[in-house]
Write a protein that holds these residues in place. Structure first.
Motif, PDB file in Angstrom:
ATOM      1  N   SER A 290      -0.896   4.230  13.848  1.00  0.00           N
ATOM      2  CA  SER A 290      -1.356   2.870  13.557  1.00  0.00           C
ATOM      3  C   SER A 290      -2.305   2.432  14.659  1.00  0.00           C
ATOM      4  CB  SER A 290      -0.185   1.880  13.473  1.00  0.00           C
ATOM      5  OG  SER A 290       0.658   2.175  12.383  1.00  0.00           O
TER       6      SER A 290
ATOM      7  N   TRP B 153      -2.617  -1.854   7.328  1.00  0.00           N
ATOM      8  CA  TRP B 153      -3.175  -1.471   6.033  1.00  0.00           C
ATOM      9  C   TRP B 153      -3.490  -2.689   5.169  1.00  0.00           C
ATOM     10  CZ3 TRP B 153      -4.411   3.146   7.115  1.00  0.00           C
ATOM     11  CH2 TRP B 153      -3.558   3.986   7.837  1.00  0.00           C
TER      12      TRP B 153
ATOM     13  N   SER C 210      -6.042   8.563  11.612  1.00  0.00           N
ATOM     14  CA  SER C 210      -5.165   9.325  10.727  1.00  0.00           C
ATOM     15  C   SER C 210      -5.616  10.782  10.643  1.00  0.00           C
ATOM     16  CB  SER C 210      -5.139   8.706   9.330  1.00  0.00           C
ATOM     17  OG  SER C 210      -4.539   7.430   9.345  1.00  0.00           O
ATOM     18  N   VAL C 211      -6.927  10.990  10.611  1.00  0.00           N
ATOM     19  CA  VAL C 211      -7.465  12.358  10.598  1.00  0.00           C
ATOM     20  C   VAL C 211      -7.160  13.055  11.915  1.00  0.00           C
ATOM     21  CG1 VAL C 211      -9.558  13.740  10.402  1.00  0.00           C
ATOM     22  CG2 VAL C 211      -9.273  11.695   8.978  1.00  0.00           C
TER      23      VAL C 211
ATOM     24  N   ASN D 187       0.803  -1.216   0.000  1.00  0.00           N
ATOM     25  CA  ASN D 187       0.000   0.000   0.000  1.00  0.00           C
ATOM     26  C   ASN D 187       0.839   1.270   0.000  1.00  0.00           C
ATOM     27  OD1 ASN D 187      -3.034  -0.902   0.568  1.00  0.00           O
ATOM     28  ND2 ASN D 187      -1.705  -2.203   1.803  1.00  0.00           N
TER      29      ASN D 187
ATOM     30  N   TYR E 117       3.821   2.158   8.737  1.00  0.00           N
ATOM     31  CA  TYR E 117       3.079   1.734   9.924  1.00  0.00           C
ATOM     32  C   TYR E 117       4.065   1.515  11.073  1.00  0.00           C
ATOM     33  CZ  TYR E 117       4.509  -3.056   8.628  1.00  0.00           C
ATOM     34  OH  TYR E 117       5.225  -4.173   8.303  1.00  0.00           O
TER      35      TYR E 117
ATOM     36  N   ASN F  62      -8.170   3.007  11.874  1.00  0.00           N
ATOM     37  CA  ASN F  62      -6.967   3.572  11.267  1.00  0.00           C
ATOM     38  C   ASN F  62      -7.289   4.797  10.415  1.00  0.00           C
ATOM     39  OD1 ASN F  62      -4.209   2.050  11.591  1.00  0.00           O
ATOM     40  ND2 ASN F  62      -5.760   0.432  11.556  1.00  0.00           N
ATOM     41  N   GLU F  63      -8.382   4.752   9.699  1.00  0.00           N
ATOM     42  CA  GLU F  63      -8.770   5.898   8.871  1.00  0.00           C
ATOM     43  C   GLU F  63      -9.124   7.097   9.741  1.00  0.00           C
ATOM     44  OE1 GLU F  63     -11.961   4.420   6.537  1.00  0.00           O
ATOM     45  OE2 GLU F  63     -10.690   3.199   5.211  1.00  0.00           O
ATOM     46  N   VAL F  64      -9.896   6.871  10.805  1.00  0.00           N
ATOM     47  CA  VAL F  64     -10.311   7.969  11.684  1.00  0.00           C
ATOM     48  C   VAL F  64      -9.118   8.524  12.464  1.00  0.00           C
ATOM     49  CG1 VAL F  64     -11.727   8.566  13.688  1.00  0.00           C
ATOM     50  CG2 VAL F  64     -12.666   7.108  11.885  1.00  0.00           C
TER      51      VAL F  64
ATOM     52  N   VAL G 278      -9.793  -1.338  10.470  1.00  0.00           N
ATOM     53  CA  VAL G 278      -9.643  -0.537   9.259  1.00  0.00           C
ATOM     54  C   VAL G 278     -10.272   0.843   9.449  1.00  0.00           C
ATOM     55  CG1 VAL G 278     -10.313  -0.324   6.832  1.00  0.00           C
ATOM     56  CG2 VAL G 278      -9.488  -2.513   7.717  1.00  0.00           C
ATOM     57  N   GLU G 279     -11.483   0.870  10.005  1.00  0.00           N
ATOM     58  CA  GLU G 279     -12.161   2.145  10.251  1.00  0.00           C
ATOM     59  C   GLU G 279     -11.396   2.989  11.255  1.00  0.00           C
ATOM     60  OE1 GLU G 279     -16.562   3.842  11.676  1.00  0.00           O
ATOM     61  OE2 GLU G 279     -16.110   1.683  11.739  1.00  0.00           O
TER      62      GLU G 279
ATOM     63  N   LYS H  52       2.478   2.625   2.417  1.00  0.00           N
ATOM     64  CA  LYS H  52       2.169   3.413   3.607  1.00  0.00           C
ATOM     65  C   LYS H  52       3.037   2.934   4.763  1.00  0.00           C
ATOM     66  CE  LYS H  52      -2.695   4.578   2.743  1.00  0.00           C
ATOM     67  NZ  LYS H  52      -4.076   4.470   3.294  1.00  0.00           N
TER      68      LYS H  52
END
Length: 252
Positions: free
Chosen positions: A113, A70, A100-101, A50, A54, A96-98, A93-94, A52
């Motif tokens: 991570s 990832w 990151s913000v 990916n 970690y 990690n996305e949140v 997964v969710e 990215k």
């Protein structure tokens, strides 16, 4: 063991790994306890699939391999590596996305991570990690690092709520260098715990995020008071600024 942990709490983050290896050779019977209770400065690896980065830690390690949040793949490859269930993986997964913000808004960069895995009795554990390095980015700072580790144990659901137990550790290290003040190094770590029972109306991820946000605010204030405040007081006492010296009453 108590003396060993007391010693590790007083070691600067940059010397933690060396001190831990020395203790492991002196206390081989306590290896598991030391490895599970001592937090080391975080390391980073690249997810080639990916593209990215970690963070590596004990919570995504199996043997000598580390699982990427990832791709959910171990590097180096491990055939029988432990992976979370489908439900936990979707939550990971969710998260990690949140997260990151959250990291971009609060830290203006860095690496984050999140790792989630099942525990006993329908509960699970989540580990949120942040690493931020800085070299010559602000003021006189030459090298600096901030490593944050948040581990949350989530209990089984009971009547629309769940119990959360958060253990947080922050490791700070910075070095300044300029001609007037010379080289100055400040490093240390701080650990705090928080427990709360929260309703599940907004879901586990929202509850864990609120706890981490509140805890990080408390940790930053503690670091400012304990490390920066005490250091500023000591330096100003030993080396008072010129304006303070000029205000002193001259000798008669």
């Amino acid at each position: 063991m108590e003396a060993a942990m007391d010693l590790m709490r007083r070691m600067p983050p940059g010397s933690t790994e060396t001190a831990l290896n020395a203790l492991l050779s002196l206390l081989p019977d306590h290896s598991l306890d030391l490895l599970s209770q001592v937090d080391l400065p975080l390391q980073v690896c690249m997810d080639k699939e990916n593209n990215k980065e970690y963070i590596l830690c004990e919570y995504n390690r199996d043997a000598d391999s580390y699982r990427s949040p990832w791709s959910n793949i171990y590097e180096p490859p491990l055939e029988d590596g432990t992976v979370p269930s489908e439900e936990m993986r979707n939550l990971e997964v969710e998260a990690n996305e949140v997260f990151s913000v959250y990291r971009d808004q609060y830290y203006e960069g860095g690496i984050s991570s999140v790792y989630i895995w099942e525990d006993d009795d329908e509960s699970f554990i989540a580990c949120f990690l942040i690493k931020k390095d800085g070299q010559g980015k602000r003021g006189y700072m030459q090298i600096g690092s901030w490593d944050a580790i948040h581990v949350i144990q989530v209990g089984a659901q009971e009547e629309g709520s769940a119990h959360y137990c958060l253990n947080s550790t922050v490791m700070l290290s910075l070095t300044t260098d300029n001609k007037q003040s010379g080289t100055f190094n400040l490093s240390g770590s701080i650990r705090r715990q928080m427990s709360m029972t929260l309703a599940l109306a907004d879901g586990h991820l929202a509850n864990m995020g609120k706890m981490i946000e509140e805890m990080e605010g408390k940790l930053r204030n503690s670091l400012d008071q304990v490390y920066f405040g005490k250091t500023r007081e000591m330096v100003c006492t030993l080396r008072p600024p010129p304006e303070v010296l000029n205000m002193r009453i001259p000798d008669s």
